[in-house]
Write an enzyme that holds these catalytic residues in place. Structure first.
Site, PDB file in Angstrom:
ATOM      1  CE  LYS A   1      41.027  41.140  39.729  1.00  0.00           C
ATOM      2  NZ  LYS A   1      39.608  40.901  39.428  1.00  0.00           N
TER       3      LYS A   1
ATOM      4  NE  ARG B   1      37.572  41.836  45.186  1.00  0.00           N
ATOM      5  CZ  ARG B   1      38.280  40.887  44.566  1.00  0.00           C
ATOM      6  NH1 ARG B   1      39.558  40.757  44.798  1.00  0.00           N
ATOM      7  NH2 ARG B   1      37.687  40.087  43.722  1.00  0.00           N
TER       8      ARG B   1
ATOM      9  NE  ARG C   1      37.390  31.843  38.069  1.00  0.00           N
ATOM     10  CZ  ARG C   1      37.653  33.074  38.492  1.00  0.00           C
ATOM     11  NH1 ARG C   1      38.720  33.711  38.061  1.00  0.00           N
ATOM     12  NH2 ARG C   1      36.844  33.687  39.327  1.00  0.00           N
TER      13      ARG C   1
ATOM     14  NE  ARG D   1      33.053  36.211  42.730  1.00  0.00           N
ATOM     15  CZ  ARG D   1      33.472  35.196  41.964  1.00  0.00           C
ATOM     16  NH1 ARG D   1      32.720  34.126  41.796  1.00  0.00           N
ATOM     17  NH2 ARG D   1      34.638  35.255  41.390  1.00  0.00           N
TER      18      ARG D   1
ATOM     19  NE  ARG E   1      37.276  31.318  43.109  1.00  0.00           N
ATOM     20  CZ  ARG E   1      37.651  32.529  42.699  1.00  0.00           C
ATOM     21  NH1 ARG E   1      38.723  32.665  41.940  1.00  0.00           N
ATOM     22  NH2 ARG E   1      36.959  33.592  43.046  1.00  0.00           N
TER      23      ARG E   1
HETATM   24  P1  ADP Z   1      37.658  37.216  41.521  1.00  0.00           P
HETATM   25  O1  ADP Z   1      38.386  38.474  41.210  1.00  0.00           O
HETATM   26  O2  ADP Z   1      37.568  36.284  40.351  1.00  0.00           O
HETATM   27  O3  ADP Z   1      36.340  37.433  42.194  1.00  0.00           O
HETATM   28  P2  ADP Z   1      39.478  36.712  43.731  1.00  0.00           P
HETATM   29  O4  ADP Z   1      40.237  35.454  43.868  1.00  0.00           O
HETATM   30  O5  ADP Z   1      40.254  37.957  43.473  1.00  0.00           O
HETATM   31  O6  ADP Z   1      38.462  36.396  42.563  1.00  0.00           O
HETATM   32  O7  ADP Z   1      38.574  36.972  45.026  1.00  0.00           O
HETATM   33  C1  ADP Z   1      37.705  35.992  45.538  1.00  0.00           C
HETATM   34  C2  ADP Z   1      37.036  36.489  46.821  1.00  0.00           C
HETATM   35  O8  ADP Z   1      38.033  36.736  47.836  1.00  0.00           O
HETATM   36  C3  ADP Z   1      36.266  37.809  46.735  1.00  0.00           C
HETATM   37  O9  ADP Z   1      34.964  37.640  46.226  1.00  0.00           O
HETATM   38  C4  ADP Z   1      36.296  38.264  48.205  1.00  0.00           C
HETATM   39  O10 ADP Z   1      35.356  37.559  48.995  1.00  0.00           O
HETATM   40  C5  ADP Z   1      37.679  37.836  48.669  1.00  0.00           C
HETATM   41  N1  ADP Z   1      38.672  38.921  48.481  1.00  0.00           N
HETATM   42  C6  ADP Z   1      39.742  38.895  47.629  1.00  0.00           C
HETATM   43  N2  ADP Z   1      40.428  40.044  47.683  1.00  0.00           N
HETATM   44  C7  ADP Z   1      39.772  40.849  48.583  1.00  0.00           C
HETATM   45  C8  ADP Z   1      39.966  42.163  49.075  1.00  0.00           C
HETATM   46  N3  ADP Z   1      40.979  42.935  48.626  1.00  0.00           N
HETATM   47  N4  ADP Z   1      39.106  42.651  49.994  1.00  0.00           N
HETATM   48  C9  ADP Z   1      38.103  41.895  50.458  1.00  0.00           C
HETATM   49  N5  ADP Z   1      37.833  40.657  50.025  1.00  0.00           N
HETATM   50  C10 ADP Z   1      38.659  40.122  49.104  1.00  0.00           C
END
Ligand code: ADP
Length: 192
Positions: free
Chosen positions: A14, A89, A128, A146, A134
């Site tokens: 994404k 989410r 990654r 996740r 991370r």
């Molecule tokens: P990925 O999609 O690769 O898991 P992101 O950078 O989108 O990585 O998200 C990393 C973390 O940030 C998630 O696992 C969560 O803990 C938090 N996070 C991101 N966006 C949201 C959201 N919309 N609601 C709740 N937690 C979020």
């Protein structure tokens, strides 16, 4: 305004595609994951709230996430539209987003999901993790958590938009350019 949600499991690409699409279509890209990581790096109160959840691969609570997202949208009154990456989410976040946009007389044009199988996701995230720094990318049990969180809490967001005939799916396998080509075609169809 044109507003698109780029949707899909963690590691589905994404972020990579959102940057390219925002540039191609003149939209503002908002990644809630990037916003949280920025807050954490600067050790802000918001970053401190998010840290424990993120490191365990859990979702940050809705009220924290929704508040941060609203602030970010408000900070861009000039925007022709937004690409939301990693948000919503949960169904509660989707409802809050629709409500916020409705107050501005706006709406979501479409949700576009990148479809990538679980095993490919785990491999991509571990790869990654070698360079991302991370903590949530470096432990297979956190990555699998996740994916579980995605299936239980996030997948219903697809149905929420599908019920309104605004959900689309694109194959997320292939080269970055191939996937971008598929998304580009769909964006041209859904943007006003
Ligand atoms: P990925 O999609 O690769 O898991 P992101 O950078 O989108 O990585 O998200 C990393 C973390 O940030 C998630 O696992 C969560 O803990 C938090 N996070 C991101 N966006 C949201 C959201 N919309 N609601 C709740 N937690 C979020």
């Amino acid at each position: 305004m044109n507003n698109v949600i780029l949707f899909g499991p963690p590691g589905s690409g994404k972020g990579t595609q959102a940057v390219k699409l925002a540039e191609a279509f003149g939209l503002v890209h908002i990644s809630t994951g990037d916003l949280f990581r920025h807050e954490m790096k600067n050790n802000t109160p918001l970053g401190q709230k998010a840290k424990d959840y993120m490191e365990k691969g859990q979702l940050v609570p809705d009220e924290v996430t929704i508040g941060m997202l609203n602030n970010k949208v408000e900070a861009h009154p000039e925007a022709k539209g937004f690409i939301f990456d990693g948000f919503p989410r949960t169904v509660a976040q989707a409802e809050a987003l629709d409500q916020m946009l409705a107050q501005k007389g706006q709406k979501i044009n479409a949700l576009i999901a990148l479809d990538v199988p679980d095993e490919e996701i785990v491999n991509r995230i571990l790869l990654r993790g070698k360079t991302s720094g991370r903590p949530d990318d470096n432990d297979e049990s956190i990555i699998r958590n996740r994916i579980e969180v995605y299936k239980s809490q996030t997948q219903p967001v697809y149905d929420y938009y599908d019920d309104q005939c605004r959900a689309h799916t694109v194959l997320g396998l292939g080269s970055i350019d191939e996937i971008f080509g598929r998304l580009n075609t769909l964006f041209e169809e859904v943007l006003a």
